[in-house]
Design a protein around this motif. Structure first.
Motif, short mmCIF file in Angstrom:
data_model
loop_
_atom_site.label_atom_id
_atom_site.label_comp_id
_atom_site.label_asym_id
_atom_site.label_seq_id
_atom_site.Cartn_x
_atom_site.Cartn_y
_atom_site.Cartn_z
N UNK A 299 0.83 -1.21 0.00
CA UNK A 299 0.00 0.00 0.00
C UNK A 299 0.86 1.26 0.00
N UNK A 300 1.87 1.26 0.87
CA UNK A 300 2.76 2.43 0.95
C UNK A 300 3.49 2.63 -0.38
N UNK A 301 3.90 1.56 -1.00
CA UNK A 301 4.61 1.66 -2.28
C UNK A 301 3.70 2.23 -3.37
N UNK A 302 2.44 1.81 -3.35
CA UNK A 302 1.49 2.33 -4.35
C UNK A 302 1.30 3.84 -4.19
N UNK A 303 1.12 4.29 -2.93
CA UNK A 303 0.92 5.73 -2.69
C UNK A 303 2.19 6.49 -3.03
N UNK A 304 3.37 5.90 -2.73
CA UNK A 304 4.63 6.55 -3.12
C UNK A 304 4.65 6.81 -4.62
N UNK A 305 4.20 5.82 -5.39
CA UNK A 305 4.18 6.00 -6.84
C UNK A 305 3.30 7.17 -7.26
N UNK A 306 2.14 7.33 -6.62
CA UNK A 306 1.24 8.45 -6.93
C UNK A 306 1.91 9.79 -6.61
N UNK A 307 2.59 9.85 -5.46
CA UNK A 307 3.25 11.09 -5.05
C UNK A 307 4.40 11.41 -6.01
#
Length: 919
Positions: free
Chosen positions: A899-907
């Motif tokens: 989950x954290x990795x996915x949000x990192x990609x968005x940021x």
């Protein structure tokens, strides 16, 4: 143009019982003339209480012409502009009675011009000039309206009686008129209204001003120089009536050419548009900078040799341009519509005008124009074209003409009024064609042609005649057939009997189908998908007058399809009661039954097509149609299904706010959402739209540059006893802490609001501390967004604690404030330990996990990138990215890591976007 009847009653008996000295009588005469000729029509009074002819008048170009030119009229359509002939420079008003080229004295001057060139204004200005001592060549000026004289018919009256009746102060000095010589000036305005007969057999000679005769006979003898031979005479007339005065009685001809010089047009606009109190009566006064900006844009458009410069050749169209700009940019007087401006414009130019005073039919000039020019206009709208060949024009003018009398009327119309409606096209690639003088006039005349019922098919014309014939004899024939049917058992007779009853009903259905077809065409024009993403009609009108700022379309690009979005607006406007009353004065009556049936057909079609979701600009056009129609009951029924008012991105000028408020302010059903984001609203616009806001459940006012002053109006809205707003979005407005103080007053007394967004409103620490101190005064709020407000740890923590203690608040947004890592951690800990309190969203993470509101945060960033400071946003995103990376390294849970990795990609994607050209 009637003058004499309107002088004050007090002047009638002022000269009785004593004999005033000539200077005293003339002084009183000047005062009375100045009083009356300074009075302005209602259409002029809209420009401000101190608006006066003296301050805005610009003399038109007057070109001296010769009898030879008048005797050899052009064989074309007579639409070209004339420039002064070589050796005959333009004439100033002070030079009209100068000796001619041969040194001969000039006693009679005939000024002629087509409709709209400014003859009436010129006469009015000359009279006022004399009243104020600016025409010293004349000791006494006596103006006569030929319309007034013609209304007297053949009732005998002497010249002295006519003068005394209209100008009582001159009653006692009439015997001195003959002694005034050339310093006595008679002004005869509108000679085309009089039937003059210069034959001795038709008009006997008369030299005595005291001898009674028909008014036309007195004018003939004045022009013959048989009565008061030394007096000076100024005549104004339309071109077709020039020949009514034999040329041997005329010393000089002058053609009023209007503003053939662009500099005269600019001067006119500067004087008109720079009125200091223009719009003051409506509680609004444009700043000098705003007025100068309008004048500069208009001047640039004129300098570009655009079609508007050709239109403004006629002073009347300069008036129309100013009236339209005033309508578009100043608060609108109650009941004024664009259609009423155009109808009033026609009244100013055609009121009381007949095509030919010698014709027994006494046909209204405007009615003739509606039939001929309306046909051309409608055919252009139907075929989507604005450029017309000479064959097109001739075809509409000469359609149906069969008699010599009809050709004579056509000849008069061509000479006197055709130039008012059509102008040669000056655009590259269209030379040799003609266009309507201003584009909107084509759509107005097309709509007028329809609502007057002038568009008929052959079946309708024949059917109407047959129906009327059957209707006249139907009862008698039916009676006879009924008797015969009893005597003779013929089966055919009952069939004939029923047929007589059916014919009128069939024709009625044909007419009804025609009205439905017109309504269908109008509604389809209003809702054309091709026009969905262009500007609204009001912005289109402004652009057509002021030009388009920025790069223009390259001439090699394919032309865009013609847009006729004003056509349906004018159709609705012409059906309003006010415009129908004015049109009836112009000889173009619209029957009440016809108006009702047209309105019903339009409502039927609007009910079917008007329920679809429209883009903001098209929705405003739909509302503008209802505003032009001026029928609240009609609008309430058609718009009863409207639940969302989305005008996001539409530039809400004072006029557009008035339009929306007038159409929707009186409705009864609630509006689920009113979206006015990015509409350039100001506090005055908020006040105008208050009746609409009171119907809204959700109100979006984002991106409007609303400051603390606007919060005063928002406070009043929240405190109103009819307020039903549950969601109020004020993000991206510089409200500041001063504005929040006013909003808190509104929140204290409000019982409906549950969601309030103050995202990026410049609150700072002070604003958040004010909210923390007074948040408990409201007990209904459920969500509060104060993200991106530049607040620090202390203020954010204070507000978070107040939110935890609030009885109803469920969610508090604090992200993108100036929070330290420790501050964010404290806020996370506060949200984790509280039981039943508000959720505090300050980061993309909650503990070691991703916040469930991460998509909300990033969506806000994405939605507002164009209006936010990219450097500041990038700094915040980098801090959030660091939090994500730290949490991802600290957790061992593979699901959380993903989950954290996915949000990192968005940021990171957002950061890459910010690293582009906008950085």
């Amino acid at each position: 143009m009637r003058w004499g009847h309107h002088l004050s009653r007090a002047s009638w008996g002022s000269g009785l019982g004593r004999t005033p000295r000539p200077p005293e009588a003339i002084h009183r005469h000047r005062q009375n003339l100045a009083e009356w000729f300074s009075r302005l029509p209602r259409e002029e009074r809209q420009f401000g209480p101190t608006f006066a002819l003296d301050t805005v008048h610009v003399d038109p170009v007057i070109r001296e012409s010769t009898p030879d030119e008048l005797l050899c009229p052009s064989s074309g359509l007579a639409l070209d502009h004339h420039s002064p002939s070589v050796g005959l420079p333009p004439l100033a008003l002070s030079q009209l009675f100068n000796p001619d080229a041969c040194g001969r004295r000039v006693q009679t001057v005939v000024l002629y011009g087509t409709v709209g060139t400014g003859k009436s204004t010129l006469v009015r200005k000359m009279v006022l000039d004399w009243c104020y001592g600016r025409l010293p060549a004349f000791k006494l000026v006596i103006p006569f309206s030929c319309e007034d004289l013609s209304s007297l018919g053949r009732a005998p009256a002497s010249l002295c009686q006519l003068v005394a009746q209209r100008y009582p102060p001159l009653k006692e000095i009439l015997p001195l008129m003959s002694a005034a010589g050339p310093r006595l000036l008679f002004m005869l305005h509108g000679l085309e209204r009089l039937n003059l007969d210069f034959r001795l057999a038709g008009t006997a000679l008369c030299s005595d001003p005291k001898e009674p005769a028909a008014p036309a006979a007195i004018i003939v003898n004045l022009l013959r120089k048989y009565m008061l031979p030394e007096a000076s005479i100024l005549v104004t007339t339309r071109p077709s009536a020039i020949g009514r005065i034999p040329s041997k009685y005329v010393g000089r001809y002058g053609e009023i050419c209007g503003f053939s010089d662009t500099n005269l047009q600019k001067l006119y606009f500067q004087l008109r548009l720079n009125q200091p109190d223009c719009g003051h009566s409506a509680g609004f006064s444009a700043t000098p900078a705003q007025r100068d900006h309008l004048v500069q844009m208009l001047s640039r458009n004129l300098e570009g040799h655009h079609q508007i410069a050709a239109a403004c050749f006629l002073p009347s169209y300069c008036w129309l341009v100013c009236a339209t700009l005033h309508f578009l940019h100043a608060p609108t007087p109650a009941g004024q519509t664009l259609t009423s401006i155009y109808t009033s414009f026609l009244r100013l130019n055609f009121s009381g005008e007949t095509l030919d005073s010698t014709d027994p039919s006494n046909l209204s000039l405007m009615a003739y124009a509606a039939r001929t020019m309306g046909k051309l206009a409608y055919e252009g709208v139907s075929s989507r074209k604005t450029y017309f060949s000479e064959e097109d024009v001739r075809g509409c003018l000469e359609a149906g003409i069969k008699t010599e009398e009809e050709f004579q009327l056509l000849h008069i119309f061509r000479r006197d009024a055709l130039r008012f409606f059509l102008a040669p096209c000056v655009e590259p690639g269209h030379q040799g064609t003609f266009v309507f003088t201003v584009p909107a006039m084509q759509e107005y005349l097309a709509a007028l042609y329809i609502v007057l019922g002038l568009r008929k098919t052959t079946l309708q014309r024949v059917g109407k005649e047959a129906a009327e014939l059957v209707g006249r004899v139907g009862e008698d024939v039916s009676l006879v057939l009924g008797i015969v049917a009893k005597l003779l058992p013929l089966r055919i007779l009952p069939l004939l009997f029923n047929l007589l009853k059916v014919v009128p009903r069939v024709f009625g259905r044909v007419v009804g189908k025609s009205r439905e077809a017109v309504a269908q065409a109008m509604v389809l024009e209003m809702f054309r998908e091709e026009d969905y993403y262009n500007d609204d009609v009001l912005d289109q009108m402004g652009a057509s007058i002021l030009g388009v700022e920025g790069p223009r379309r390259h001439p090699d690009e394919p032309p865009e399809d013609e847009v006729f979005e004003l056509f349906p607006m004018f159709m609705g406007g012409l059906l309003s009661a006010h415009n129908r009353a004015v049109l009836a004065q112009l000889g173009c009556p619209i029957k009440n039954l016809d108006a009702l049936e047209n309105a019903q057909a339009i409502k039927k079609k609007l009910g079917k097509l008007g329920q679809q979701v429209l883009p903001p600009s098209e929705l405003l056009d739909h509302l503008f149609f209802h505003y032009e129609f001026q029928n609240q009951r009609f609008s309430a029924e058609v718009l009863s299904s409207l639940r969302q008012l989305n005008l996001a991105g539409v530039r809400m000028t004072p006029l557009k706010c008035t339009v929306v408020a007038a159409v929707l302010g009186s409705g009864r059903h609630a509006l689920g959402e009113v979206n006015l984001a990015s509409c350039q609203l100001d506090p005055a616009g908020l006040r105008t739209l208050m009746p609409v806001f009171l119907r809204a459940r959700k109100l979006g006012l984002q991106l409007n540059s609303l400051g603390p002053e606007a919060c005063r109006d928002l406070r009043d809205l929240l405190l109103h006893d009819q307020c039903q707003i549950t969601t109020l979005r004020l993000s991206n407005n510089p409200l500041t802490a001063a504005g929040v103080t006013l909003l808190l007053e509104g929140l204290k007394g409000n019982t409906s609001l549950t969601h309030l967004s103050l995202l990026h409103t410049g609150l700072g620490d002070e604003g958040l501390e004010l909210l923390a101190a007074k948040l408990d005064h409201n007990h209904q709020l459920q969500e509060l967004n104060v993200a991106y407000n530049g607040a620090g740890d202390k203020a954010a923590l204070a507000l978070a604690k107040a939110a935890q203690e609030h009885p109803s608040l469920e969610l508090l947004h604090l992200y993108f404030n100036e929070l330290s890592s420790e501050g964010r951690q404290v806020l996370r800990d506060l949200g984790g330990t509280a039981e039943g309190g508000a959720r505090v969203v300050a980061s993309l993470t909650e503990g070691a996990a991703v916040s469930e509101y991460w998509s909300v945060i990033l969506s806000e960033v994405q939605r507002n990138l164009n209006s936010w400071d990219w450097t500041r946003v990038r700094r915040h995103l980098e801090l959030l990215l660091r939090d994500l990376e730290d949490n991802r390294g600290a957790t061992l849970n593979p699901w959380r890591k993903a989950q954290l990795l996915r949000v990192e990609g968005e940021v990171k994607a957002l950061l890459e976007q910010l690293g582009g050209p906008g950085n």
